[in-house]
Design an enzyme around this catalytic site. Sequence first.
Site, mmCIF file in Angstrom:
data_model
loop_
_atom_site.group_PDB
_atom_site.id
_atom_site.type_symbol
_atom_site.label_atom_id
_atom_site.label_comp_id
_atom_site.label_asym_id
_atom_site.label_seq_id
_atom_site.Cartn_x
_atom_site.Cartn_y
_atom_site.Cartn_z
ATOM 1 N N CYS A 272 0.794 -1.235 0.000
ATOM 2 C CA CYS A 272 0.000 0.000 0.000
ATOM 3 C C CYS A 272 0.824 1.282 0.000
ATOM 4 C CB CYS A 272 -0.927 0.008 1.204
ATOM 5 S SG CYS A 272 -2.137 -1.312 1.150
HETATM 6 N N1 NAD Z 1 -2.563 -5.958 1.983
HETATM 7 C C1 NAD Z 1 -3.018 -4.893 2.564
HETATM 8 O O1 NAD Z 1 -2.643 -4.580 3.703
HETATM 9 C C2 NAD Z 1 -4.039 -3.986 1.898
HETATM 10 C C3 NAD Z 1 -4.704 -3.030 2.673
HETATM 11 C C4 NAD Z 1 -5.660 -2.212 2.082
HETATM 12 C C5 NAD Z 1 -5.888 -2.327 0.718
HETATM 13 N N2 NAD Z 1 -5.214 -3.238 -0.029
HETATM 14 C C6 NAD Z 1 -5.513 -3.305 -1.450
HETATM 15 O O2 NAD Z 1 -6.329 -4.443 -1.699
HETATM 16 C C7 NAD Z 1 -6.006 -5.027 -2.967
HETATM 17 C C8 NAD Z 1 -5.617 -6.497 -2.797
HETATM 18 O O3 NAD Z 1 -4.436 -6.551 -2.008
HETATM 19 P P1 NAD Z 1 -3.959 -7.874 -1.284
HETATM 20 O O4 NAD Z 1 -2.873 -7.457 -0.348
HETATM 21 O O5 NAD Z 1 -5.125 -8.626 -0.749
HETATM 22 O O6 NAD Z 1 -3.340 -8.670 -2.524
HETATM 23 P P2 NAD Z 1 -2.891 -10.216 -2.546
HETATM 24 O O7 NAD Z 1 -1.816 -10.304 -3.572
HETATM 25 O O8 NAD Z 1 -2.608 -10.676 -1.151
HETATM 26 O O9 NAD Z 1 -4.175 -10.976 -3.046
HETATM 27 C C9 NAD Z 1 -4.719 -10.825 -4.299
HETATM 28 C C10 NAD Z 1 -5.322 -12.137 -4.741
HETATM 29 O O10 NAD Z 1 -5.974 -11.909 -5.988
HETATM 30 C C11 NAD Z 1 -5.720 -13.002 -6.847
HETATM 31 N N3 NAD Z 1 -5.925 -12.547 -8.216
HETATM 32 C C12 NAD Z 1 -5.109 -11.807 -9.005
HETATM 33 N N4 NAD Z 1 -5.703 -11.533 -10.171
HETATM 34 C C13 NAD Z 1 -6.919 -12.118 -10.145
HETATM 35 C C14 NAD Z 1 -7.985 -12.194 -11.049
HETATM 36 N N5 NAD Z 1 -7.934 -11.574 -12.229
HETATM 37 N N6 NAD Z 1 -9.084 -12.895 -10.702
HETATM 38 C C15 NAD Z 1 -9.141 -13.508 -9.494
HETATM 39 N N7 NAD Z 1 -8.163 -13.457 -8.577
HETATM 40 C C16 NAD Z 1 -7.062 -12.772 -8.894
HETATM 41 C C17 NAD Z 1 -4.320 -13.420 -6.502
HETATM 42 O O11 NAD Z 1 -4.060 -14.769 -6.894
HETATM 43 C C18 NAD Z 1 -4.298 -13.243 -4.977
HETATM 44 O O12 NAD Z 1 -4.705 -14.399 -4.288
HETATM 45 C C19 NAD Z 1 -4.922 -4.140 -3.552
HETATM 46 O O13 NAD Z 1 -5.488 -3.184 -4.357
HETATM 47 C C20 NAD Z 1 -4.306 -3.490 -2.332
HETATM 48 O O14 NAD Z 1 -3.713 -2.253 -2.631
HETATM 49 C C21 NAD Z 1 -4.294 -4.089 0.540
#
Ligand code: NAD
Length: 434
Positions: A272
Amino acid sequence: MLKELEKKILSKKAKIGIIGLGYVGLPLAVNFAKNGFKVYGIDIDKDRVEKLNRGESYILDVPRSDIALVKKEGLLSVTTDFSIIRQLDAVIICVPTPLYKTKEPDVSYIVSAVRNIKRYMKRGQIIVLESTTYPGTTEEVMLPVLETGGMKEGRDFYLAFSPERIDPGNKNYDTKNTPKIIGGISRESTRIASILYEQAVDTVVPVSSSKVAEMVKLLENTFRIVNIGMINEIMLMCDRLGVDVWEVIEAAKTKPYGFMPFYPGPGVGGHCIPVDPIYLSWKARVHGFEARFIDLASHVNSEMPHYVVSKIAEGLNERKQALKGAKVMLMGVAYKKDVKDLRESPALEIISILNKKGAIVSYYDPYLPYLKIDGINLTGSKFTRQSLKTADCVVLVTDHSNVDYDLVAKHARLIIDTRNVLKNAKDRRKIIKL
Ligand SMILES: NC(=O)c1ccc[n+]([C@@H]2O[C@H](COP(=O)([O-])OP(=O)(O)OC[C@H]3O[C@@H](n4cnc5c(N)ncnc54)[C@H](O)[C@@H]3O)[C@@H](O)[C@H]2O)c1
Protein backbone atom coordinates in the site's frame (compact mmCIF):
# COMPACT_ATOMS: atom_id res chain seq x y z
CA MET A 1 -35.25 -5.49 -8.53
CA LEU A 2 -33.52 -3.32 -5.91
CA LYS A 3 -36.14 -4.27 -3.31
CA GLU A 4 -35.62 -7.95 -4.06
CA LEU A 5 -31.84 -7.63 -3.63
CA GLU A 6 -32.32 -5.70 -0.39
CA LYS A 7 -34.65 -8.40 0.92
CA LYS A 8 -32.14 -11.13 0.07
CA ILE A 9 -29.33 -9.26 1.82
CA LEU A 10 -31.35 -8.51 4.95
CA SER A 11 -32.50 -12.13 5.21
CA LYS A 12 -28.89 -13.31 4.63
CA LYS A 13 -30.03 -15.26 1.60
CA ALA A 14 -27.80 -13.22 -0.73
CA LYS A 15 -24.88 -15.17 -2.16
CA ILE A 16 -21.65 -13.20 -2.06
CA GLY A 17 -18.65 -13.73 -4.33
CA ILE A 18 -15.17 -12.44 -3.47
CA ILE A 19 -12.72 -12.23 -6.36
CA GLY A 20 -9.10 -12.38 -5.14
CA LEU A 21 -8.44 -14.22 -1.88
CA GLY A 22 -5.35 -12.45 -0.55
CA TYR A 23 -4.66 -10.29 2.50
CA VAL A 24 -7.87 -8.36 1.80
CA GLY A 25 -10.21 -10.85 0.14
CA LEU A 26 -9.75 -13.84 2.45
CA PRO A 27 -10.51 -12.06 5.76
CA LEU A 28 -13.49 -10.37 4.08
CA ALA A 29 -14.83 -13.70 2.77
CA VAL A 30 -14.47 -15.30 6.20
CA ASN A 31 -16.10 -12.30 7.86
CA PHE A 32 -19.20 -12.41 5.62
CA ALA A 33 -19.39 -16.19 6.11
CA LYS A 34 -19.13 -15.82 9.89
CA ASN A 35 -22.08 -13.45 9.65
CA GLY A 36 -24.19 -16.17 8.07
CA PHE A 37 -23.81 -15.50 4.33
CA LYS A 38 -22.96 -18.12 1.74
CA VAL A 39 -19.67 -16.90 0.34
CA TYR A 40 -17.95 -18.02 -2.85
CA GLY A 41 -14.25 -17.21 -3.13
CA ILE A 42 -12.82 -16.99 -6.63
CA ASP A 43 -9.07 -16.86 -7.30
CA ILE A 44 -6.89 -17.58 -10.32
CA ASP A 45 -4.21 -19.08 -8.05
CA LYS A 46 -4.92 -22.84 -8.03
CA ASP A 47 -2.48 -23.40 -5.19
CA ARG A 48 -4.34 -20.98 -2.90
CA VAL A 49 -7.70 -22.51 -3.82
CA GLU A 50 -6.38 -26.02 -3.08
CA LYS A 51 -4.96 -24.87 0.25
CA LEU A 52 -8.30 -23.39 1.27
CA ASN A 53 -10.09 -26.50 0.12
CA ARG A 54 -7.81 -28.51 2.43
CA GLY A 55 -8.77 -26.12 5.23
CA GLU A 56 -5.37 -24.39 5.35
CA SER A 57 -4.81 -20.66 5.72
CA TYR A 58 -1.92 -18.76 4.13
CA ILE A 59 -2.78 -15.42 5.80
CA LEU A 60 -1.54 -14.98 9.39
CA ASP A 61 -4.56 -12.89 10.42
CA VAL A 62 -6.98 -15.65 9.34
CA PRO A 63 -6.67 -18.62 11.70
CA ARG A 64 -7.13 -22.14 10.36
CA SER A 65 -9.93 -22.60 12.90
CA ASP A 66 -11.95 -19.83 11.21
CA ILE A 67 -11.60 -21.49 7.81
CA ALA A 68 -12.59 -24.84 9.33
CA LEU A 69 -15.62 -23.29 11.04
CA VAL A 70 -17.11 -21.58 7.98
CA LYS A 71 -16.34 -24.55 5.73
CA LYS A 72 -17.97 -26.95 8.17
CA GLU A 73 -21.13 -24.85 8.14
CA GLY A 74 -21.03 -24.86 4.34
CA LEU A 75 -20.70 -21.08 4.23
CA LEU A 76 -17.43 -20.84 2.28
CA SER A 77 -16.65 -22.48 -1.05
CA VAL A 78 -13.63 -21.58 -3.17
CA THR A 79 -13.03 -22.06 -6.85
CA THR A 80 -11.05 -20.92 -9.88
CA ASP A 81 -14.22 -21.08 -11.99
CA PHE A 82 -15.75 -17.67 -12.68
CA SER A 83 -19.02 -19.11 -14.00
CA ILE A 84 -20.18 -19.27 -10.37
CA ILE A 85 -20.87 -15.52 -10.79
CA ARG A 86 -24.15 -16.47 -12.52
CA GLN A 87 -25.49 -17.63 -9.16
CA LEU A 88 -24.34 -14.65 -7.09
CA ASP A 89 -26.15 -11.56 -5.81
CA ALA A 90 -23.05 -9.57 -4.83
CA VAL A 91 -19.53 -9.65 -6.24
CA ILE A 92 -16.63 -7.95 -4.46
CA ILE A 93 -13.28 -7.47 -6.19
CA CYS A 94 -10.07 -7.62 -4.10
CA VAL A 95 -7.36 -8.16 -6.72
CA PRO A 96 -3.88 -6.58 -6.67
CA THR A 97 -3.16 -3.09 -8.00
CA PRO A 98 0.60 -2.90 -8.46
CA LEU A 99 2.74 -0.50 -10.48
CA TYR A 100 4.43 -1.20 -13.79
CA LYS A 101 8.23 -0.87 -13.83
CA THR A 102 7.62 2.58 -15.32
CA LYS A 103 5.82 3.51 -12.05
CA GLU A 104 2.47 3.73 -13.81
CA PRO A 105 -0.67 2.10 -12.34
CA ASP A 106 -1.26 -1.48 -13.46
CA VAL A 107 -5.04 -1.91 -13.36
CA SER A 108 -4.90 -5.02 -15.57
CA TYR A 109 -5.99 -7.27 -12.66
CA ILE A 110 -9.11 -5.14 -12.18
CA VAL A 111 -9.81 -5.19 -15.92
CA SER A 112 -9.41 -8.96 -16.04
CA ALA A 113 -11.76 -9.45 -13.05
CA VAL A 114 -14.36 -7.09 -14.56
CA ARG A 115 -14.25 -8.88 -17.91
CA ASN A 116 -14.89 -12.16 -16.11
CA ILE A 117 -17.80 -10.61 -14.25
CA LYS A 118 -19.20 -9.24 -17.50
CA ARG A 119 -19.16 -12.74 -19.04
CA TYR A 120 -21.35 -14.17 -16.32
CA MET A 121 -23.21 -11.27 -14.74
CA LYS A 122 -27.00 -11.22 -14.42
CA ARG A 123 -29.47 -8.45 -13.74
CA GLY A 124 -29.90 -7.28 -10.16
CA GLN A 125 -26.34 -7.85 -8.96
CA ILE A 126 -24.28 -5.44 -6.86
CA ILE A 127 -20.59 -5.23 -7.79
CA VAL A 128 -18.08 -3.60 -5.47
CA LEU A 129 -14.41 -2.81 -6.05
CA GLU A 130 -12.19 -2.84 -2.95
CA SER A 131 -8.74 -2.72 -4.57
CA THR A 132 -6.94 0.55 -3.97
CA THR A 133 -6.77 2.58 -7.16
CA TYR A 134 -6.77 6.10 -8.61
CA PRO A 135 -9.89 8.29 -8.42
CA GLY A 136 -12.12 7.54 -11.37
CA THR A 137 -11.30 3.84 -11.89
CA THR A 138 -14.75 2.51 -10.99
CA GLU A 139 -16.48 4.99 -13.29
CA GLU A 140 -13.94 5.18 -16.12
CA VAL A 141 -12.58 1.61 -16.26
CA MET A 142 -15.27 -0.68 -14.80
CA LEU A 143 -18.54 0.99 -15.75
CA PRO A 144 -18.02 1.04 -19.55
CA VAL A 145 -17.15 -2.69 -19.59
CA LEU A 146 -20.18 -3.61 -17.48
CA GLU A 147 -22.56 -1.44 -19.49
CA THR A 148 -21.56 -2.81 -22.89
CA GLY A 149 -24.46 -4.73 -24.33
CA GLY A 150 -27.09 -2.44 -22.89
CA MET A 151 -27.29 -3.12 -19.16
CA LYS A 152 -27.64 0.14 -17.22
CA GLU A 153 -26.02 0.88 -13.86
CA GLY A 154 -28.57 1.87 -11.19
CA ARG A 155 -31.33 0.04 -13.07
CA ASP A 156 -30.03 -3.39 -14.16
CA PHE A 157 -27.04 -3.69 -11.84
CA TYR A 158 -25.33 -1.68 -9.11
CA LEU A 159 -21.70 -0.59 -8.88
CA ALA A 160 -19.72 0.90 -5.98
CA PHE A 161 -16.25 1.41 -4.62
CA SER A 162 -15.41 0.60 -1.00
CA PRO A 163 -11.74 0.86 -0.06
CA GLU A 164 -10.21 -1.83 2.10
CA ARG A 165 -8.46 -0.39 5.14
CA ILE A 166 -7.13 -3.60 6.63
CA ASP A 167 -3.93 -3.30 8.66
CA PRO A 168 -2.32 -6.76 8.67
CA GLY A 169 -0.95 -7.75 12.07
CA ASN A 170 -3.14 -5.20 13.91
CA LYS A 171 -4.57 -6.94 16.96
CA ASN A 172 -7.21 -4.24 17.70
CA TYR A 173 -8.73 -3.46 14.30
CA ASP A 174 -9.91 -5.95 11.71
CA THR A 175 -12.37 -6.16 8.81
CA LYS A 176 -15.33 -6.06 11.21
CA ASN A 177 -14.57 -3.11 13.46
CA THR A 178 -12.84 -0.82 10.96
CA PRO A 179 -15.40 1.65 9.54
CA LYS A 180 -16.10 1.10 5.84
CA ILE A 181 -16.33 3.95 3.31
CA ILE A 182 -18.82 3.34 0.48
CA GLY A 183 -19.39 5.37 -2.68
CA GLY A 184 -21.63 4.17 -5.50
CA ILE A 185 -21.93 5.27 -9.10
CA SER A 186 -25.63 5.89 -8.47
CA ARG A 187 -27.41 6.69 -5.23
CA GLU A 188 -29.10 3.28 -5.38
CA SER A 189 -25.67 1.61 -5.48
CA THR A 190 -24.39 3.52 -2.45
CA ARG A 191 -27.49 2.48 -0.55
CA ILE A 192 -27.51 -1.20 -1.49
CA ALA A 193 -23.73 -1.57 -0.98
CA SER A 194 -24.11 0.08 2.44
CA ILE A 195 -26.87 -2.37 3.37
CA LEU A 196 -24.64 -5.25 2.24
CA TYR A 197 -21.64 -4.19 4.34
CA GLU A 198 -23.80 -3.30 7.35
CA GLN A 199 -24.45 -7.04 7.68
CA ALA A 200 -20.78 -7.75 8.42
CA VAL A 201 -19.11 -4.47 9.39
CA ASP A 202 -19.85 -2.43 12.53
CA THR A 203 -19.81 1.04 10.91
CA VAL A 204 -20.53 2.04 7.34
CA VAL A 205 -19.73 5.56 6.07
CA PRO A 206 -21.51 6.41 2.79
CA VAL A 207 -20.02 9.15 0.60
CA SER A 208 -21.42 10.92 -2.45
CA SER A 209 -19.63 9.03 -5.24
CA SER A 210 -17.22 6.24 -6.09
CA LYS A 211 -14.59 8.86 -6.94
CA VAL A 212 -14.79 10.36 -3.43
CA ALA A 213 -14.45 6.87 -1.92
CA GLU A 214 -11.39 6.19 -4.10
CA MET A 215 -9.86 9.51 -3.05
CA VAL A 216 -10.52 8.86 0.67
CA LYS A 217 -8.27 5.80 0.59
CA LEU A 218 -5.53 7.67 -1.25
CA LEU A 219 -5.72 10.58 1.18
CA GLU A 220 -5.21 8.12 4.06
CA ASN A 221 -2.19 6.49 2.47
CA THR A 222 -0.75 9.78 1.26
CA PHE A 223 -1.05 11.08 4.83
CA ARG A 224 1.08 8.14 5.93
CA ILE A 225 3.75 8.30 3.23
CA VAL A 226 4.19 12.06 3.65
CA ASN A 227 4.47 11.89 7.44
CA ILE A 228 6.88 8.96 7.28
CA GLY A 229 8.95 10.89 4.71
CA MET A 230 8.85 13.96 6.94
CA ILE A 231 10.00 12.11 10.06
CA ASN A 232 12.74 10.33 8.10
CA GLU A 233 14.02 13.72 6.98
CA ILE A 234 13.80 15.05 10.55
CA MET A 235 15.83 12.00 11.63
CA LEU A 236 18.53 12.77 9.03
CA MET A 237 18.53 16.38 10.27
CA CYS A 238 18.79 15.28 13.92
CA ASP A 239 21.68 13.00 13.02
CA ARG A 240 23.53 15.97 11.56
CA LEU A 241 22.68 18.13 14.59
CA GLY A 242 23.68 15.43 17.08
CA VAL A 243 20.17 15.15 18.56
CA ASP A 244 18.40 11.87 19.43
CA VAL A 245 15.28 11.90 17.20
CA TRP A 246 13.58 9.15 19.25
CA GLU A 247 13.81 11.21 22.43
CA VAL A 248 12.41 14.21 20.54
CA ILE A 249 9.40 12.21 19.31
CA GLU A 250 8.70 10.73 22.76
CA ALA A 251 8.66 14.21 24.27
CA ALA A 252 6.64 15.76 21.41
CA LYS A 253 3.96 13.11 21.70
CA THR A 254 3.10 14.25 25.25
CA LYS A 255 1.25 17.14 23.56
CA PRO A 256 -2.38 16.14 23.94
CA TYR A 257 -3.56 17.72 20.67
CA GLY A 258 -2.26 18.66 17.23
CA PHE A 259 0.55 16.09 17.08
CA MET A 260 0.59 12.48 15.98
CA PRO A 261 3.81 10.49 16.31
CA PHE A 262 5.43 8.91 13.24
CA TYR A 263 8.74 7.09 13.50
CA PRO A 264 11.80 6.91 11.27
CA GLY A 265 12.78 3.55 9.83
CA PRO A 266 14.64 1.69 7.11
CA GLY A 267 12.13 2.72 4.41
CA VAL A 268 8.52 1.95 3.56
CA GLY A 269 7.18 -1.34 2.26
CA GLY A 270 4.06 -3.39 1.70
CA HIS A 271 1.49 -3.34 -1.05
CA CYS A 272 0.00 0.00 0.00
CA ILE A 273 2.15 2.86 1.29
CA PRO A 274 4.90 2.86 -1.36
CA VAL A 275 2.45 2.14 -4.20
CA ASP A 276 -0.95 3.79 -3.65
CA PRO A 277 0.16 7.45 -3.50
CA ILE A 278 1.92 6.91 -6.85
CA TYR A 279 -1.51 6.00 -8.28
CA LEU A 280 -2.70 9.40 -7.11
CA SER A 281 0.31 11.37 -8.36
CA TRP A 282 -0.02 9.62 -11.74
CA LYS A 283 -3.69 10.56 -12.03
CA ALA A 284 -2.92 14.13 -10.91
CA ARG A 285 -0.21 14.38 -13.59
CA VAL A 286 -2.72 13.27 -16.24
CA HIS A 287 -4.69 16.36 -15.18
CA GLY A 288 -1.60 18.56 -15.33
CA PHE A 289 -1.12 18.69 -11.56
CA GLU A 290 2.20 17.95 -9.85
CA ALA A 291 1.79 16.07 -6.51
CA ARG A 292 4.95 17.50 -4.92
CA PHE A 293 4.51 16.19 -1.36
CA ILE A 294 4.09 12.61 -2.61
CA ASP A 295 7.11 12.80 -4.88
CA LEU A 296 9.30 14.34 -2.17
CA ALA A 297 8.23 11.82 0.49
CA SER A 298 8.75 8.90 -1.93
CA HIS A 299 12.21 10.22 -2.68
CA VAL A 300 13.22 10.60 0.99
CA ASN A 301 11.82 7.18 1.91
CA SER A 302 13.50 5.43 -1.01
CA GLU A 303 16.88 6.75 0.19
CA MET A 304 16.51 5.15 3.63
CA PRO A 305 17.93 1.70 2.74
CA HIS A 306 21.08 3.48 1.47
CA TYR A 307 21.26 5.41 4.72
CA VAL A 308 21.00 2.17 6.73
CA VAL A 309 23.88 0.70 4.71
CA SER A 310 25.94 3.84 5.36
CA LYS A 311 25.34 3.33 9.10
CA ILE A 312 26.52 -0.29 8.82
CA ALA A 313 29.67 0.85 7.01
CA GLU A 314 30.23 3.55 9.65
CA GLY A 315 29.94 1.05 12.51
CA LEU A 316 32.30 -1.41 10.85
CA ASN A 317 34.73 1.38 10.02
CA GLU A 318 34.97 2.33 13.68
CA ARG A 319 36.02 -1.27 14.31
CA LYS A 320 38.62 -1.03 11.53
CA GLN A 321 36.57 -3.33 9.32
CA ALA A 322 35.47 -2.93 5.71
CA LEU A 323 31.94 -3.58 4.52
CA LYS A 324 33.39 -5.74 1.76
CA GLY A 325 33.75 -9.23 3.18
CA ALA A 326 31.96 -8.37 6.45
CA LYS A 327 29.30 -10.79 7.72
CA VAL A 328 26.07 -8.80 8.02
CA MET A 329 22.94 -10.39 9.48
CA LEU A 330 19.51 -8.76 9.05
CA MET A 331 16.97 -9.38 11.79
CA GLY A 332 13.50 -9.28 10.25
CA VAL A 333 12.93 -8.86 6.54
CA ALA A 334 9.12 -8.53 6.33
CA TYR A 335 8.01 -5.00 5.49
CA LYS A 336 6.57 -4.49 8.98
CA LYS A 337 6.31 -6.20 12.33
CA ASP A 338 4.31 -9.38 12.87
CA VAL A 339 3.48 -10.05 9.21
CA LYS A 340 5.07 -12.44 6.74
CA ASP A 341 4.68 -10.09 3.78
CA LEU A 342 7.86 -9.30 1.88
CA ARG A 343 6.34 -7.08 -0.81
CA GLU A 344 8.34 -3.88 -1.39
CA SER A 345 10.17 -4.51 1.89
CA PRO A 346 13.12 -2.15 2.46
CA ALA A 347 15.07 -5.21 3.68
CA LEU A 348 15.23 -6.41 0.08
CA GLU A 349 16.86 -3.17 -1.02
CA ILE A 350 19.29 -3.27 1.92
CA ILE A 351 20.30 -6.85 1.04
CA SER A 352 20.72 -5.91 -2.60
CA ILE A 353 22.97 -2.92 -1.80
CA LEU A 354 25.01 -5.00 0.68
CA ASN A 355 25.47 -7.75 -1.93
CA LYS A 356 26.72 -5.22 -4.46
CA LYS A 357 29.20 -3.88 -1.93
CA GLY A 358 30.61 -7.34 -1.28
CA ALA A 359 29.20 -7.99 2.21
CA ILE A 360 28.32 -11.57 3.16
CA VAL A 361 24.62 -11.29 3.96
CA SER A 362 22.46 -13.56 6.07
CA TYR A 363 19.09 -12.97 7.68
CA TYR A 364 16.66 -14.23 10.27
CA ASP A 365 12.89 -13.75 10.17
CA PRO A 366 10.53 -15.95 12.19
CA TYR A 367 7.89 -15.68 9.44
CA LEU A 368 10.04 -16.00 6.33
CA PRO A 369 12.28 -19.08 6.26
CA TYR A 370 13.55 -18.32 2.76
CA LEU A 371 13.52 -15.55 0.18
CA LYS A 372 14.70 -14.90 -3.35
CA ILE A 373 16.59 -11.77 -4.23
CA ASP A 374 18.45 -10.75 -7.40
CA GLY A 375 17.82 -14.30 -8.67
CA ILE A 376 19.54 -15.83 -5.60
CA ASN A 377 17.71 -18.04 -3.10
CA LEU A 378 18.51 -17.23 0.51
CA THR A 379 17.66 -19.50 3.41
CA GLY A 380 17.08 -17.83 6.76
CA SER A 381 19.71 -18.39 9.46
CA LYS A 382 18.84 -19.94 12.79
CA PHE A 383 18.33 -17.54 15.67
CA THR A 384 21.06 -18.70 18.04
CA ARG A 385 23.73 -17.25 20.25
CA GLN A 386 26.27 -18.60 17.77
CA SER A 387 24.73 -17.02 14.67
CA LEU A 388 24.56 -13.66 16.48
CA LYS A 389 28.16 -13.92 17.63
CA THR A 390 29.43 -14.94 14.20
CA ALA A 391 28.05 -11.83 12.47
CA ASP A 392 30.27 -8.75 12.28
CA CYS A 393 27.11 -6.65 12.31
CA VAL A 394 23.46 -7.37 13.13
CA VAL A 395 20.90 -5.01 11.60
CA LEU A 396 17.48 -4.78 13.24
CA VAL A 397 15.26 -4.08 10.25
CA THR A 398 11.81 -5.38 11.28
CA ASP A 399 10.75 -5.29 14.92
CA HIS A 400 8.72 -8.52 15.11
CA SER A 401 7.27 -9.02 18.61
CA ASN A 402 8.34 -12.66 18.97
CA VAL A 403 12.11 -12.13 18.84
CA ASP A 404 14.35 -12.25 21.92
CA TYR A 405 16.05 -8.86 21.59
CA ASP A 406 17.88 -9.29 24.90
CA LEU A 407 19.75 -12.17 23.31
CA VAL A 408 20.65 -9.93 20.36
CA ALA A 409 21.84 -7.15 22.69
CA LYS A 410 23.92 -9.64 24.65
CA HIS A 411 25.65 -11.54 21.86
CA ALA A 412 25.81 -9.39 18.74
CA ARG A 413 29.10 -7.56 18.30
CA LEU A 414 27.76 -4.50 16.49
CA ILE A 415 24.05 -3.62 16.14
CA ILE A 416 22.37 -1.16 13.80
CA ASP A 417 18.94 -0.55 15.31
CA THR A 418 16.61 0.98 12.72
CA ARG A 419 13.49 0.73 14.95
CA ASN A 420 14.81 1.74 18.37
CA VAL A 421 13.91 -1.72 19.65
CA LEU A 422 16.88 -1.75 22.02
CA LYS A 423 16.02 1.56 23.65
CA ASN A 424 16.37 0.04 27.11
CA ALA A 425 19.61 -1.86 26.49
CA LYS A 426 22.21 -1.12 29.19
CA ASP A 427 25.35 -1.46 27.10
CA ARG A 428 24.90 1.09 24.32
CA ARG A 429 28.51 1.10 23.08
CA LYS A 430 27.89 -1.43 20.35
CA ILE A 431 24.46 -0.07 19.30
CA ILE A 432 24.01 2.51 16.55
CA LYS A 433 20.42 3.67 16.09
CA LEU A 434 18.87 5.80 13.40
N1 NAD B 1 -2.56 -5.96 1.98
C1 NAD B 1 -3.02 -4.89 2.56
O1 NAD B 1 -2.64 -4.58 3.70
C2 NAD B 1 -4.04 -3.99 1.90
C3 NAD B 1 -4.70 -3.03 2.67
C4 NAD B 1 -5.66 -2.21 2.08
C5 NAD B 1 -5.89 -2.33 0.72
N2 NAD B 1 -5.21 -3.24 -0.03
C6 NAD B 1 -5.51 -3.30 -1.45
O2 NAD B 1 -6.33 -4.44 -1.70
C7 NAD B 1 -6.01 -5.03 -2.97
C8 NAD B 1 -5.62 -6.50 -2.80
O3 NAD B 1 -4.44 -6.55 -2.01
P1 NAD B 1 -3.96 -7.87 -1.28
O4 NAD B 1 -2.87 -7.46 -0.35
O5 NAD B 1 -5.12 -8.63 -0.75
O6 NAD B 1 -3.34 -8.67 -2.52
P2 NAD B 1 -2.89 -10.22 -2.55
O7 NAD B 1 -1.82 -10.30 -3.57
O8 NAD B 1 -2.61 -10.68 -1.15
O9 NAD B 1 -4.17 -10.98 -3.05
C9 NAD B 1 -4.72 -10.83 -4.30
C10 NAD B 1 -5.32 -12.14 -4.74
O10 NAD B 1 -5.97 -11.91 -5.99
C11 NAD B 1 -5.72 -13.00 -6.85
N3 NAD B 1 -5.93 -12.55 -8.22
C12 NAD B 1 -5.11 -11.81 -9.01
N4 NAD B 1 -5.70 -11.53 -10.17
C13 NAD B 1 -6.92 -12.12 -10.15
C14 NAD B 1 -7.98 -12.19 -11.05
N5 NAD B 1 -7.93 -11.57 -12.23
N6 NAD B 1 -9.08 -12.90 -10.70
C15 NAD B 1 -9.14 -13.51 -9.49
N7 NAD B 1 -8.16 -13.46 -8.58
C16 NAD B 1 -7.06 -12.77 -8.89
C17 NAD B 1 -4.32 -13.42 -6.50
O11 NAD B 1 -4.06 -14.77 -6.89
C18 NAD B 1 -4.30 -13.24 -4.98
O12 NAD B 1 -4.71 -14.40 -4.29
C19 NAD B 1 -4.92 -4.14 -3.55
O13 NAD B 1 -5.49 -3.18 -4.36
C20 NAD B 1 -4.31 -3.49 -2.33
O14 NAD B 1 -3.71 -2.25 -2.63
C21 NAD B 1 -4.29 -4.09 0.54
